[in-house]
Scaffold this motif. Sequence first.
Motif, mmCIF file in Angstrom:
data_model
loop_
_atom_site.group_PDB
_atom_site.id
_atom_site.type_symbol
_atom_site.label_atom_id
_atom_site.label_comp_id
_atom_site.label_asym_id
_atom_site.label_seq_id
_atom_site.Cartn_x
_atom_site.Cartn_y
_atom_site.Cartn_z
ATOM 1 N N GLY A 11 0.790 -1.253 -0.025
ATOM 2 C CA GLY A 11 0.003 0.035 -0.045
ATOM 3 C C GLY A 11 0.886 1.477 -0.013
ATOM 4 O O GLY A 11 0.234 2.403 0.088
ATOM 5 N N GLY A 16 -2.011 0.182 -4.846
ATOM 6 C CA GLY A 16 -2.353 -0.178 -3.382
ATOM 7 C C GLY A 16 -2.562 1.227 -2.700
ATOM 8 O O GLY A 16 -3.250 1.317 -1.871
ATOM 9 N N TYR A 34 4.146 -2.708 3.496
ATOM 10 C CA TYR A 34 5.322 -2.441 2.311
ATOM 11 C C TYR A 34 6.273 -3.171 2.655
ATOM 12 O O TYR A 34 6.502 -3.759 3.533
ATOM 13 C CB TYR A 34 5.491 -0.780 2.531
ATOM 14 C CG TYR A 34 6.039 -0.426 3.744
ATOM 15 C CD1 TYR A 34 5.497 -0.322 4.926
ATOM 16 C CD2 TYR A 34 7.690 -0.420 4.081
ATOM 17 C CE1 TYR A 34 6.068 -0.100 6.299
ATOM 18 C CE2 TYR A 34 8.234 -0.104 5.081
ATOM 19 C CZ TYR A 34 7.386 -0.009 6.239
ATOM 20 O OH TYR A 34 8.148 0.325 7.368
ATOM 21 N N ALA A 60 6.497 -5.588 5.964
ATOM 22 C CA ALA A 60 6.271 -7.109 5.982
ATOM 23 C C ALA A 60 6.541 -7.572 4.363
ATOM 24 O O ALA A 60 5.748 -7.080 3.534
ATOM 25 C CB ALA A 60 4.696 -7.518 6.408
ATOM 26 N N VAL A 112 6.449 -14.299 -4.031
ATOM 27 C CA VAL A 112 5.475 -12.937 -3.806
ATOM 28 C C VAL A 112 4.138 -13.186 -4.188
ATOM 29 O O VAL A 112 3.089 -12.512 -3.662
ATOM 30 C CB VAL A 112 6.337 -11.493 -4.043
ATOM 31 C CG1 VAL A 112 5.518 -10.506 -3.842
ATOM 32 C CG2 VAL A 112 7.580 -11.489 -3.298
ATOM 33 N N GLY A 189 -5.310 -3.555 -16.717
ATOM 34 C CA GLY A 189 -4.433 -3.330 -17.926
ATOM 35 C C GLY A 189 -3.152 -2.800 -17.537
ATOM 36 O O GLY A 189 -2.731 -2.869 -16.656
ATOM 37 N N THR A 193 2.072 3.150 -13.152
ATOM 38 C CA THR A 193 2.635 3.135 -11.830
ATOM 39 C C THR A 193 4.160 2.827 -11.994
ATOM 40 O O THR A 193 4.851 2.709 -13.228
ATOM 41 C CB THR A 193 2.238 1.811 -10.976
ATOM 42 O OG1 THR A 193 2.670 0.715 -11.739
ATOM 43 C CG2 THR A 193 0.743 2.133 -10.675
HETATM 44 P P1 NAP Z 1 4.205 -0.841 -7.636
HETATM 45 O O1 NAP Z 1 3.850 0.579 -8.229
HETATM 46 O O2 NAP Z 1 5.547 -1.294 -8.146
HETATM 47 O O3 NAP Z 1 3.992 -0.895 -6.191
HETATM 48 C C1 NAP Z 1 4.199 -2.191 -5.778
HETATM 49 C C2 NAP Z 1 3.938 -2.104 -3.957
HETATM 50 O O4 NAP Z 1 3.980 -3.694 -3.451
HETATM 51 C C3 NAP Z 1 4.730 -1.317 -3.262
HETATM 52 O O5 NAP Z 1 3.894 -0.620 -2.175
HETATM 53 C C4 NAP Z 1 5.707 -2.159 -2.786
HETATM 54 O O6 NAP Z 1 6.307 -1.886 -1.601
HETATM 55 C C5 NAP Z 1 5.079 -3.533 -2.540
HETATM 56 N N1 NAP Z 1 5.614 -4.549 -2.569
HETATM 57 C C6 NAP Z 1 6.498 -5.123 -3.583
HETATM 58 N N2 NAP Z 1 7.129 -6.341 -3.347
HETATM 59 C C7 NAP Z 1 6.858 -6.836 -2.289
HETATM 60 C C8 NAP Z 1 6.887 -7.515 -1.291
HETATM 61 N N3 NAP Z 1 8.066 -8.478 -1.468
HETATM 62 N N4 NAP Z 1 6.460 -7.657 -0.053
HETATM 63 C C9 NAP Z 1 5.698 -6.598 0.438
HETATM 64 N N5 NAP Z 1 5.167 -5.528 -0.548
HETATM 65 C C10 NAP Z 1 5.878 -5.548 -1.659
HETATM 66 O O7 NAP Z 1 3.139 -1.895 -8.375
HETATM 67 P P2 NAP Z 1 1.549 -1.682 -8.845
HETATM 68 O O8 NAP Z 1 1.727 -1.296 -10.217
HETATM 69 O O9 NAP Z 1 0.864 -0.555 -8.090
HETATM 70 O O10 NAP Z 1 1.006 -2.868 -8.872
HETATM 71 C C11 NAP Z 1 0.173 -3.462 -7.743
HETATM 72 C C12 NAP Z 1 -0.550 -4.659 -8.146
HETATM 73 O O11 NAP Z 1 -1.012 -4.559 -9.561
HETATM 74 C C13 NAP Z 1 0.402 -5.893 -8.427
HETATM 75 O O12 NAP Z 1 0.039 -7.089 -7.946
HETATM 76 C C14 NAP Z 1 0.593 -5.713 -10.031
HETATM 77 O O13 NAP Z 1 1.070 -7.172 -10.428
HETATM 78 C C15 NAP Z 1 -0.660 -5.414 -10.522
HETATM 79 N N6 NAP Z 1 -0.783 -4.960 -11.684
HETATM 80 C C16 NAP Z 1 -0.286 -3.780 -12.075
HETATM 81 C C17 NAP Z 1 -0.368 -3.262 -13.424
HETATM 82 C C18 NAP Z 1 0.031 -2.187 -13.723
HETATM 83 O O14 NAP Z 1 0.224 -1.720 -15.007
HETATM 84 N N7 NAP Z 1 0.481 -1.166 -12.955
HETATM 85 C C19 NAP Z 1 -1.295 -4.136 -14.320
HETATM 86 C C20 NAP Z 1 -1.655 -5.241 -14.008
HETATM 87 C C21 NAP Z 1 -1.710 -5.579 -12.559
HETATM 88 P P3 NAP Z 1 7.705 -1.059 -1.368
HETATM 89 O O15 NAP Z 1 7.091 0.464 -1.780
HETATM 90 O O16 NAP Z 1 8.090 -0.928 -0.121
HETATM 91 O O17 NAP Z 1 8.695 -1.447 -2.441
#
Ligand code: NAP
Length: 249
Positions: A11, A16, A34, A60, A112, A189, A193
């Motif tokens: 988050g 998140g 986080y 965590a 993960v 999609g 981010t």
């Molecule tokens: P992001 O901006 O990279 O943020 C990732 C978040 O997950 C951060 O809060 C990060 O914490 C945390 N995180 C990563 N690895 C972790 C771990 N091992 N343990 C605990 N926390 C962890 O990602 P996002 O794009 O928002 O993606 C969120 C979800 O949406 C993911 O499941 C991703 O696969 C899915 N998704 C994203 C997209 C897209 O285009 N963005 C598309 C489809 C699906 P830190 O800040 O501490 O690193």
Amino acid sequence: MDKRTVLITGGSRGIGAMTARFAARQGYDVCLSYRERADAAEAVCREVEEAGRKALAVQADMAVEADIVRLWEEAIGKFASIDMLVNNAGVLERQAPLIDFDAARLERVFRVNVIGAMLCAREAVRHMSKSSGGRGGVIVNVSSIAARLGSPGEYVDYAASKGAIDTLTIGLAKEVAAEGIRVVGVRPGSIYTEIHASGGEPDRVDRVAKRTPLQRGGQPEEIAKAILWLASEEAAFVTGTLLDVTGGL
Ligand code: NAP
């Protein structure tokens, strides 16, 4: 429900973090986890508090079972009851074809995205199940449209991990429906981010936007709104469902 609380994994940033902000506006107290960016997590907590709700950030690692168990202990310790889990934390690795993968990469992604998410869902079911004294709840799994498209040449491992999340959503929804728990999934999609930088292409969304029927990438708030609708009473008859929020991909 008088007081509602959401636990959001990952988050501190991206989808998140936006879900935490929108949840607070809708009256939820928020526990967010986080991995390493404590400053970003605390900043989201301040926004939740400015919206008049309670907030807790917990470091965590979703790759570590003991961290997931501790996350739930700390969340329940502060809020007593959790009504919604957003299983959101996810990772991807640098874009590459499968012939270049090794076991270490696959273990990082699946630990993960799949094992972490399943263990977190386990803790949610233990806490929410009515037969164990819980008051039911909702689990929203954040999958990806990659589960349907496969991500060839980029990260079929990531896509396959999200396919596992879709199957988890379908099966667990049936398994725990009688416990008062709904389980749903969102398949975003291409969303603006920082996750795309991990794949080695920070501007990937702009490239993909050109072949998206709606001709643009998505914003994190568009996913947050879908997550919160699925968790709401308006979606009380929705379980085991995967909602694509993709601009038509
Ligand atoms: P992001 O901006 O990279 O943020 C990732 C978040 O997950 C951060 O809060 C990060 O914490 C945390 N995180 C990563 N690895 C972790 C771990 N091992 N343990 C605990 N926390 C962890 O990602 P996002 O794009 O928002 O993606 C969120 C979800 O949406 C993911 O499941 C991703 O696969 C899915 N998704 C994203 C997209 C897209 O285009 N963005 C598309 C489809 C699906 P830190 O800040 O501490 O690193």
